[in-house]
Design a protein around this motif. Structure first.
Motif, PDB file in Angstrom:
ATOM      1  N   LYS A  36       0.845  -1.189   0.000  1.00 19.97           N
ATOM      2  CA  LYS A  36       0.000   0.000   0.000  1.00 19.97           C
ATOM      3  C   LYS A  36       0.882   1.242   0.000  1.00 19.97           C
ATOM      4  CE  LYS A  36      -3.902   2.203   2.367  1.00 19.97           C
ATOM      5  NZ  LYS A  36      -4.823   2.134   3.528  1.00 19.97           N
ATOM      6  N   ASP A  38       1.788   5.297  -0.083  1.00 19.04           N
ATOM      7  CA  ASP A  38       1.222   6.463   0.594  1.00 19.04           C
ATOM      8  C   ASP A  38       0.459   7.334  -0.395  1.00 19.04           C
ATOM      9  OD1 ASP A  38       2.279   6.547   3.507  1.00 19.04           O
ATOM     10  OD2 ASP A  38       4.029   5.981   2.338  1.00 19.04           O
ATOM     11  N   LYS A 189       8.035   6.947   3.936  1.00 18.46           N
ATOM     12  CA  LYS A 189       6.852   7.091   3.103  1.00 18.46           C
ATOM     13  C   LYS A 189       7.257   6.729   1.675  1.00 18.46           C
ATOM     14  CE  LYS A 189       4.266  10.638   5.642  1.00 18.46           C
ATOM     15  NZ  LYS A 189       3.627  11.975   5.540  1.00 18.46           N
ATOM     16  N   TYR A 191       5.821   6.824  -2.258  1.00 19.40           N
ATOM     17  CA  TYR A 191       4.803   7.285  -3.194  1.00 19.40           C
ATOM     18  C   TYR A 191       5.031   6.613  -4.546  1.00 19.40           C
ATOM     19  CZ  TYR A 191       4.666  11.074   0.263  1.00 19.40           C
ATOM     20  OH  TYR A 191       4.613  11.796   1.422  1.00 19.40           O
TER      21      TYR A 191
END
Length: 253
Positions: A36, A38, A189, A191
């Protein structure tokens, strides 16, 4: 015959396992298919000061009037404070006169306003000019085959600008699968960006932060690479079969 087929099967299995283990030896930053990512940042925003940034801080009185006077004097040279101050791990910066000030998490503009408020106790109408001097990002194109460390040249240094400076996206890279890794690598994080279409490109105006890692996934050429990798093993396999047949025939004589 049973021993012969067993030998061939074991040899093929060994070759297959070896080729799989070396097919993609340079792949970095793998993510599980169900990983998953961010949420993508919505819009452009300003650079935020982080721990371990290096700051150049210059303080002028009378709202920076000295700056204007020096710039207007052709025979003079503007004198600035060239000392650098590091943002400590807790986000504080130790500055002359005012001591430690929490700047981490602020934009450059917000930090300048905060420092002007601190220095107003000691100087008349202070004007603060702050610059982050050690900002950089790392770009890996076509997987890990091409790595570049780029200095961030402005406060709104975007993903697209970084890719352009690194050389763009070649035909061996996936424009639709670009990862940006940010923050502490223990819990970063991550992306995922798609630059393949104009609609998705509008979401890629992310303002990068210092030490961001950009990873452009490499396009696979699996058939070609597989054949290239296992060719030496196939030669060895054929040699082993030939040797086995020769020894079998000698044993029958």
């Amino acid at each position: 015959m049973k021993i012969k087929y067993t030998f061939i099967l074991l040899t093929i299995s060994a070759l297959f396992m070896s080729s799989c283990s070396i097919l993609n030896p340079s792949v970095m930053m793998k993510t599980d298919p169900l990983f998953k990512f961010d949420a993508i940042e919505d819009s452009l925003h300003e650079y935020v000061i982080n721990p371990f940034d290096e700051l150049s801080v210059s303080v002028y009185t009378n709202k920076g009037l000295q700056l204007i006077n020096f710039e207007g004097n052709a025979g003079g040279q503007m004198q600035t404070n060239m000392l650098k101050y590091q943002v400590e791990s807790d986000g504080n910066v130790k500055l002359p006169v005012v001591g430690r000030v929490q700047l981490s998490g602020l934009t450059v503009k917000e930090a300048e306003i905060l420092l002007e408020g601190k220095y107003i106790q000691y100087y008349q109408d202070p004007f603060v000019k702050l610059t982050v001097t050690n900002r950089r990002v790392m770009v890996f194109r076509a997987g890990s085959t091409s790595g570049t460390v780029l200095p961030m040249s402005n406060d709104k240094f975007t993903l697209i600008e970084a890719l352009a400076q690194a050389g763009g996206i070649d035909d061996m890279s996936k424009a639709y699968h670009i990862k940006v890794v940010r923050g502490d690598l223990k819990q970063p994080k991550v992306y995922l960006y798609n630059l393949a279409t104009m609609e998705d490109m509008q979401k890629a105006n992310l303002v990068l932060q210092s030490n961001d890692i950009i990873y452009v996934e490499k396009r696979g050429r699996y058939v070609h690479r597989t054949m290239t990798e296992i060719a030496p093993y196939l030669t060895l396999f054929n040699t082993a079969i030939l040797l086995y047949v020769t020894l079998s025939n000698i044993g029958k004589e």
